[in-house]
Write a protein that holds these residues in place. Structure first.
Motif, PDB file in Angstrom:
ATOM      1  N   TYR A  22       0.789  -1.115   0.099  1.00 16.41           N
ATOM      2  CA  TYR A  22      -0.029   0.137   0.034  1.00 16.41           C
ATOM      3  C   TYR A  22       0.921   1.302  -0.198  1.00 16.41           C
ATOM      4  O   TYR A  22       0.453   2.208  -0.846  1.00 16.41           O
ATOM      5  CB  TYR A  22      -0.768  -0.073   1.216  1.00 16.41           C
ATOM      6  N   GLU A  23       1.913   1.174   0.804  1.00 19.74           N
ATOM      7  CA  GLU A  23       2.620   2.512   0.921  1.00 19.74           C
ATOM      8  C   GLU A  23       3.333   2.827  -0.290  1.00 19.74           C
ATOM      9  O   GLU A  23       3.405   4.058  -0.971  1.00 19.74           O
ATOM     10  CB  GLU A  23       3.778   2.386   2.121  1.00 19.74           C
ATOM     11  N   LEU A  24       3.966   1.807  -1.065  1.00 19.39           N
ATOM     12  CA  LEU A  24       4.538   2.173  -2.534  1.00 19.39           C
ATOM     13  C   LEU A  24       3.477   2.505  -3.442  1.00 19.39           C
ATOM     14  O   LEU A  24       3.596   3.498  -4.074  1.00 19.39           O
ATOM     15  CB  LEU A  24       4.992   0.937  -2.945  1.00 19.39           C
ATOM     16  N   ILE A  25       2.375   1.837  -3.356  1.00 22.50           N
ATOM     17  CA  ILE A  25       1.241   2.368  -4.394  1.00 22.50           C
ATOM     18  C   ILE A  25       0.821   3.750  -4.260  1.00 22.50           C
ATOM     19  O   ILE A  25       0.346   4.676  -4.990  1.00 22.50           O
ATOM     20  CB  ILE A  25       0.173   1.110  -4.592  1.00 22.50           C
ATOM     21  N   SER A  26       0.539   4.006  -2.609  1.00 19.23           N
ATOM     22  CA  SER A  26      -0.164   5.256  -2.310  1.00 19.23           C
ATOM     23  C   SER A  26       0.882   6.481  -2.968  1.00 19.23           C
ATOM     24  O   SER A  26       0.458   7.507  -3.094  1.00 19.23           O
ATOM     25  CB  SER A  26      -0.509   5.340  -1.172  1.00 19.23           C
ATOM     26  N   ARG A  27       1.980   6.126  -2.670  1.00 22.29           N
ATOM     27  CA  ARG A  27       3.120   7.395  -3.060  1.00 22.29           C
ATOM     28  C   ARG A  27       3.201   7.334  -4.478  1.00 22.29           C
ATOM     29  O   ARG A  27       3.492   8.750  -4.804  1.00 22.29           O
ATOM     30  CB  ARG A  27       4.632   6.847  -2.682  1.00 22.29           C
ATOM     31  N   LYS A  28       2.873   6.687  -5.559  1.00 28.99           N
ATOM     32  CA  LYS A  28       2.873   6.870  -6.668  1.00 28.99           C
ATOM     33  C   LYS A  28       1.485   7.286  -7.445  1.00 28.99           C
ATOM     34  O   LYS A  28       1.217   7.678  -8.540  1.00 28.99           O
ATOM     35  CB  LYS A  28       3.211   5.661  -7.398  1.00 28.99           C
ATOM     36  N   ALA A  29       0.436   7.239  -6.306  1.00 24.33           N
ATOM     37  CA  ALA A  29      -0.942   7.455  -7.030  1.00 24.33           C
ATOM     38  C   ALA A  29      -1.031   8.806  -7.295  1.00 24.33           C
ATOM     39  O   ALA A  29      -0.801   9.918  -6.442  1.00 24.33           O
ATOM     40  CB  ALA A  29      -2.100   7.125  -5.735  1.00 24.33           C
ATOM     41  N   TRP A  30      -1.930   9.329  -8.562  1.00 26.45           N
ATOM     42  CA  TRP A  30      -2.159  10.608  -9.028  1.00 26.45           C
ATOM     43  C   TRP A  30      -3.267  10.945  -8.250  1.00 26.45           C
ATOM     44  O   TRP A  30      -3.446  12.267  -7.666  1.00 26.45           O
ATOM     45  CB  TRP A  30      -2.491  10.575 -10.316  1.00 26.45           C
ATOM     46  N   VAL A  31      -4.253  10.236  -7.775  1.00 27.82           N
ATOM     47  CA  VAL A  31      -5.354  10.751  -7.152  1.00 27.82           C
ATOM     48  C   VAL A  31      -5.889   9.593  -6.098  1.00 27.82           C
ATOM     49  O   VAL A  31      -5.616   8.306  -6.225  1.00 27.82           O
ATOM     50  CB  VAL A  31      -6.790  10.774  -8.198  1.00 27.82           C
ATOM     51  N   LYS A  32      -6.183  10.021  -5.044  1.00 23.34           N
ATOM     52  CA  LYS A  32      -6.277   9.161  -3.810  1.00 23.34           C
ATOM     53  C   LYS A  32      -8.014   9.534  -3.615  1.00 23.34           C
ATOM     54  O   LYS A  32      -8.253  10.440  -2.993  1.00 23.34           O
ATOM     55  CB  LYS A  32      -5.509   9.030  -2.887  1.00 23.34           C
ATOM     56  N   LEU A  33      -8.716   8.379  -3.698  1.00 28.51           N
ATOM     57  CA  LEU A  33     -10.455   8.524  -3.259  1.00 28.51           C
ATOM     58  C   LEU A  33     -10.596   7.765  -1.821  1.00 28.51           C
ATOM     59  O   LEU A  33      -9.986   6.861  -1.815  1.00 28.51           O
ATOM     60  CB  LEU A  33     -11.221   8.022  -4.316  1.00 28.51           C
ATOM     61  N   LYS A  34     -11.149   8.582  -0.944  1.00 25.08           N
ATOM     62  CA  LYS A  34     -11.500   7.898   0.096  1.00 25.08           C
ATOM     63  C   LYS A  34     -13.154   7.706   0.050  1.00 25.08           C
ATOM     64  O   LYS A  34     -13.708   8.542  -0.466  1.00 25.08           O
ATOM     65  CB  LYS A  34     -11.639   9.224   1.471  1.00 25.08           C
ATOM     66  N   TYR A  35     -13.296   6.407   0.382  1.00 24.00           N
ATOM     67  CA  TYR A  35     -15.020   6.011   0.274  1.00 24.00           C
ATOM     68  C   TYR A  35     -14.997   4.762   1.299  1.00 24.00           C
ATOM     69  O   TYR A  35     -14.147   4.332   1.852  1.00 24.00           O
ATOM     70  CB  TYR A  35     -15.335   5.502  -1.126  1.00 24.00           C
ATOM     71  N   ILE A  36     -15.972   4.472   1.491  1.00 26.99           N
ATOM     72  CA  ILE A  36     -16.522   3.403   2.709  1.00 26.99           C
ATOM     73  C   ILE A  36     -17.428   2.400   1.670  1.00 26.99           C
ATOM     74  O   ILE A  36     -18.306   2.686   1.290  1.00 26.99           O
ATOM     75  CB  ILE A  36     -17.333   4.052   3.705  1.00 26.99           C
TER      76      ILE A  36
END
Length: 59
Positions: A22-36
């Motif tokens: 997760y840490e690696l992917i989230s660092r490279k993410a262009w957009v991070k969506l928060k949802y439930i």
């Protein structure tokens, strides 16, 4: 690289903070969506266990 070679422009990855990588992917993410994501069983079912994957076509 394989995605680029197959002319794929975007990858949508569904993960939570406890998933490996997760840490690696989230660092490279262009957009991070928060949802439930809410799980409502219509019949008697076992509760999903992590990691849980779902098909985004059902959203």
């Amino acid at each position: 690289m394989e995605a680029v070679q197959n002319h794929i422009d975007y990858l949508v990855i569904c993960m939570n903070e406890r998933d490996p990588g997760y840490e690696l992917i989230s660092r490279k993410a262009w957009v991070k969506l928060k949802y439930i994501l809410i799980f409502v069983p219509m019949t008697e079912l076992e509760t999903p266990r992590e990691p849980t994957y779902f098909d985004v076509t059902f959203l």
